[in-house]
Scaffold this motif. Structure first.
Motif, mmCIF file in Angstrom:
data_model
loop_
_atom_site.group_PDB
_atom_site.id
_atom_site.type_symbol
_atom_site.label_atom_id
_atom_site.label_comp_id
_atom_site.label_asym_id
_atom_site.label_seq_id
_atom_site.Cartn_x
_atom_site.Cartn_y
_atom_site.Cartn_z
ATOM 1 N N VAL A 187 0.755 -1.065 0.043
ATOM 2 C CA VAL A 187 -0.007 -0.128 0.137
ATOM 3 C C VAL A 187 0.853 1.115 -0.031
ATOM 4 N N ARG A 188 0.635 2.111 -1.027
ATOM 5 C CA ARG A 188 1.574 3.134 -0.919
ATOM 6 C C ARG A 188 0.629 4.621 -1.027
ATOM 7 N N THR A 189 0.813 5.384 0.070
ATOM 8 C CA THR A 189 0.127 6.596 0.205
ATOM 9 C C THR A 189 0.903 7.790 0.057
ATOM 10 N N TYR A 190 0.621 8.676 -0.680
ATOM 11 C CA TYR A 190 1.500 9.881 -1.179
ATOM 12 C C TYR A 190 0.626 11.061 -0.145
ATOM 13 N N TYR A 191 1.637 11.897 0.240
ATOM 14 C CA TYR A 191 1.468 13.160 1.071
ATOM 15 C C TYR A 191 2.354 14.237 0.070
ATOM 16 N N VAL A 192 1.377 15.091 -0.402
ATOM 17 C CA VAL A 192 1.933 16.058 -1.159
ATOM 18 C C VAL A 192 1.564 17.590 -0.365
ATOM 19 N N THR A 193 2.537 18.170 -0.064
ATOM 20 C CA THR A 193 2.364 19.443 0.645
ATOM 21 C C THR A 193 2.816 20.795 -0.108
ATOM 22 N N ALA A 194 2.345 21.849 0.217
ATOM 23 C CA ALA A 194 2.618 23.134 -0.760
ATOM 24 C C ALA A 194 2.337 24.254 0.320
ATOM 25 N N GLU A 195 3.482 25.099 0.460
ATOM 26 C CA GLU A 195 3.199 26.296 1.219
ATOM 27 C C GLU A 195 3.413 27.707 0.667
ATOM 28 N N MET A 196 2.935 28.752 0.573
ATOM 29 C CA MET A 196 3.199 30.199 0.142
ATOM 30 C C MET A 196 3.393 30.837 1.385
ATOM 31 N N THR A 197 4.873 31.554 1.302
ATOM 32 C CA THR A 197 5.564 31.914 2.465
ATOM 33 C C THR A 197 5.930 33.541 2.020
ATOM 34 N N SER A 198 5.679 34.348 3.233
ATOM 35 C CA SER A 198 6.193 35.826 2.830
ATOM 36 C C SER A 198 7.593 35.647 2.933
ATOM 37 N N ILE A 199 8.019 36.384 1.696
ATOM 38 C CA ILE A 199 9.747 36.367 1.737
ATOM 39 C C ILE A 199 10.334 37.681 2.587
ATOM 40 N N GLU A 200 9.655 38.515 2.964
ATOM 41 C CA GLU A 200 9.881 39.551 3.871
ATOM 42 C C GLU A 200 9.960 39.126 5.265
ATOM 43 N N THR A 201 8.700 38.416 5.806
ATOM 44 C CA THR A 201 8.733 38.227 7.068
ATOM 45 C C THR A 201 8.605 36.637 7.564
ATOM 46 N N ASN A 202 8.810 35.599 6.551
ATOM 47 C CA ASN A 202 8.821 34.012 6.917
ATOM 48 C C ASN A 202 7.596 33.770 7.360
ATOM 49 N N GLN A 203 6.406 34.586 7.168
ATOM 50 C CA GLN A 203 5.254 34.370 7.516
ATOM 51 C C GLN A 203 4.279 33.544 6.752
#
Length: 199
Positions: A162-178
């Motif tokens: 059984v193969r389960t794939y977890y794909v994550t994506a993030e959008m981060t502020s370049i100035e504040t790292n938030q």
């Protein structure tokens, strides 16, 4: 001896006829899963879900409304942390193209493309006419960076995997790292059954 030569000729002809490459065109939307590993259908499912999540995010929409111009994003690295070979550039480029075409976010070039553009700009300073050369230090700075990763959980028992794939994506502020947005998709789960070894 003649019989042997004739038999060898027939065998060689038969083998060459069987080993020829065959190509068959199919509909690009047709779902084919030969190996059970990550494939084009998985990319489509994951990207559609993550893009929908991103563009419907309250934080993303607040950032779009708060800025007088369209927020600008640069695509960073999508890491392959799975147990198999996955070209994550397909995931990042699919997300970039689709989000860009909605008109909600703008993108600037990053990575190798940015390096090529910078080299061309630098080259123009020496080789292009003053009237046509592009200016240095006039790039559009990005507000956010889009990054992500692909991971797998593999569970095996006998001839079944059984193969389960977890794909994550993030959008981060370049100035504040938030973080402006974070998404995860784990819809891709496959049971692969191999034939049992026969004695």
């Amino acid at each position: 001896m003649k019989k042997l030569i004739i038999i060898l000729g027939i065998v060689i002809f038969g083998l060459s006829a069987c080993s020829g490459t065959q190509v068959k065109r199919i509909d690009a939307d047709k779902q084919i899963d030969l190996s059970g590993y990550w494939n084009d259908v998985d990319v489509k499912i994951v990207c559609e879900a993550l893009i929908k999540d991103c563009l419907s995010s309250q934080r993303v929409n607040q950032a779009i409304k708060a800025k007088s111009s369209t927020p600008i994003v640069i695509v960073g690295r999508f890491r392959n942390e799975s147990s198999e070979q996955i070209d994550t550039a397909i995931i990042s480029s699919t997300m970039e193209t689709t989000i860009f075409n909605t008109g909600k976010l703008d993108f600037v070039a990053g990575g190798d493309v940015r390096d090529e553009l910078r080299a061309e700009r630098q080259d123009q300073q020496s080789n292009a006419s003053a009237a046509t050369m592009t200016r240095l230090r006039n790039e559009t700075g990005a507000d956010y960076m889009l990054t992500g990763a692909v991971r797998t959980i593999v569970d095996r028992d006998g001839n079944k995997t059984v193969r389960t794939y977890y794909v994550t994506a993030e959008m981060t502020s370049i100035e504040t790292n938030q973080r402006m947005w974070m998404g995860q998709n784990s819809e891709i789960k496959k049971v692969v059954t191999q034939p049992k070894n026969r004695l």
